[in-house]
Design a protein around this motif. Structure first.
Motif, short mmCIF file in Angstrom:
data_model
loop_
_atom_site.label_atom_id
_atom_site.label_comp_id
_atom_site.label_asym_id
_atom_site.label_seq_id
_atom_site.Cartn_x
_atom_site.Cartn_y
_atom_site.Cartn_z
N ASN A 187 -42.13 51.65 68.63
CA ASN A 187 -40.63 51.31 69.04
C ASN A 187 -40.40 49.95 68.19
O ASN A 187 -39.31 49.62 68.22
CB ASN A 187 -40.39 51.16 70.41
N GLY A 188 -41.15 49.10 67.78
CA GLY A 188 -41.00 47.68 67.03
C GLY A 188 -41.27 48.04 65.65
O GLY A 188 -40.61 47.06 64.89
N THR A 189 -42.01 48.96 65.23
CA THR A 189 -42.18 49.08 63.86
C THR A 189 -40.95 49.78 63.24
O THR A 189 -40.64 49.38 62.10
CB THR A 189 -43.44 50.10 63.81
N ALA A 190 -40.45 50.62 63.99
CA ALA A 190 -39.23 51.26 63.32
C ALA A 190 -38.00 51.15 64.34
O ALA A 190 -37.65 52.10 65.11
CB ALA A 190 -39.39 52.69 63.06
N SER A 191 -37.62 50.08 64.74
CA SER A 191 -36.70 49.83 65.91
C SER A 191 -35.37 50.20 65.89
O SER A 191 -34.67 50.53 66.88
CB SER A 191 -36.72 48.17 66.25
N THR A 192 -34.68 50.49 64.73
CA THR A 192 -33.56 50.80 64.42
C THR A 192 -32.35 50.04 65.13
O THR A 192 -31.19 49.71 64.72
CB THR A 192 -33.23 52.28 65.03
N ILE A 226 -32.31 57.60 67.67
CA ILE A 226 -31.51 57.13 68.89
C ILE A 226 -30.63 57.84 69.34
O ILE A 226 -29.66 58.20 68.70
CB ILE A 226 -31.12 55.79 68.46
N GLY A 227 -30.59 58.53 70.72
CA GLY A 227 -29.42 59.19 70.96
C GLY A 227 -28.34 58.61 71.69
O GLY A 227 -28.49 57.43 71.87
N PRO A 228 -27.38 59.24 71.85
CA PRO A 228 -25.94 58.56 72.33
C PRO A 228 -26.00 58.41 73.97
O PRO A 228 -24.88 57.93 74.26
CB PRO A 228 -24.96 59.33 71.88
#
Length: 257
Positions: A187-192, A226-228
């Motif tokens: 989750n930190g490698t591809a945090s968005t 990431i969902g809404p």
């Protein structure tokens, strides 16, 4: 303590260095992931076997406190073993996990079956990530090298990870343990999302292996969806210097700070 954990039978003493970035009283997910994997690998098998999958459910935040390990064999066979591992804090279950092992056997594969090579820069040729130790004591146990993007910055990234610190006192760090430690950084490698404005804590972690990794460095080649409505996914392809060997998926709980 020089290691993250000291294990005596089923009792575990936890070092303050297990703490994660969200709350210094709670462990970084990589720490219990490594402990669960270590416990499962110690369960005897009828034939030589390797870890093929680790699935960890973080039932509650894992405190930086004494823990108890409980293990059981859920399925015993000639070709597989399915293990159950629980971590308890003060008698309350905080982690539930299953670990699947598959019998190790040498195979002569068709010539057209090849490993997918890594075309990204090697850890020696990647950018040193050295500014994250302040965010989490556990991060000081791991070296990072950015092959694409930057750790903790929005966007897909590819980061090499190396465990530099003993995890279980008196015990070697297995290759599967190296992989799950790295995988929990997905989750930190591809945090968005911007870490300063959002939290995106993972509620679980699943790591699947096609083979055991080789060497100290593990690459996470990651992306996030990431969902809404408060949920998301962090996903990584896992590799070593010889090629890709696995995948990791985290279910994320998204909240505004």
């Amino acid at each position: 303590m020089t290691a993250i954990y000291r294990v005596d039978g089923n009792d575990v003493v936890t070092s303050p260095d297990a703490a994660g970035p969200w709350d210094r009283r709670m462990q970084h997910g990589s720490a219990p992931a490594s402990l669960v994997t270590w416990a499962a690998e110690r369960i005897p098998t009828a034939a030589p076997m390797d870890v093929a999958r680790v699935t960890i459910d973080l039932m509650r935040p894992v405190p930086v406190a004494p823990l108890t390990i409980a293990t059981e064999v859920l399925r015993e066979g000639r070709k597989i073993q399915l293990c159950g591992v629980k971590l308890l804090a003060d008698g309350v279950q905080v982690v539930g996990a299953t670990v699947l092992k598959v019998r190790r056997q040498a195979l002569t594969l068709p010539e057209d079956v090849e490993e997918l090579p890594v075309t990204l820069p090697s850890p020696e040729d990647s950018l040193v990530e050295d500014g994250h130790a302040a965010t989490s004591p556990f991060v000081r146990s791991v070296s990072m090298r950015a092959a694409r993007g930057r750790f903790g910055q929005a966007g897909a990234g590819a980061i090499w990870f190396r465990v530099d610190h003993p995890l279980i006192e008196g015990e070697a760090v297995s290759q599967a343990m190296r992989a799950v430690v790295a995988a929990d950084f997905s989750n930190g490698t591809a945090s968005t999302l911007d870490f300063r404005a959002w939290t995106y804590i993972n509620a679980d972690l699943t790591v699947s292996f096609s083979r055991q990794p080789i060497g100290e460095w593990i690459l996470l080649d990651g992306e996030s969806w990431i969902g809404p409505e408060g949920a998301g996914l962090a996903m990584s392809r896992l590799a070593d210097k010889q090629g890709y060997f696995g995948r990791a998926v985290q279910s994320l709980v998204i909240e505004k700070r």
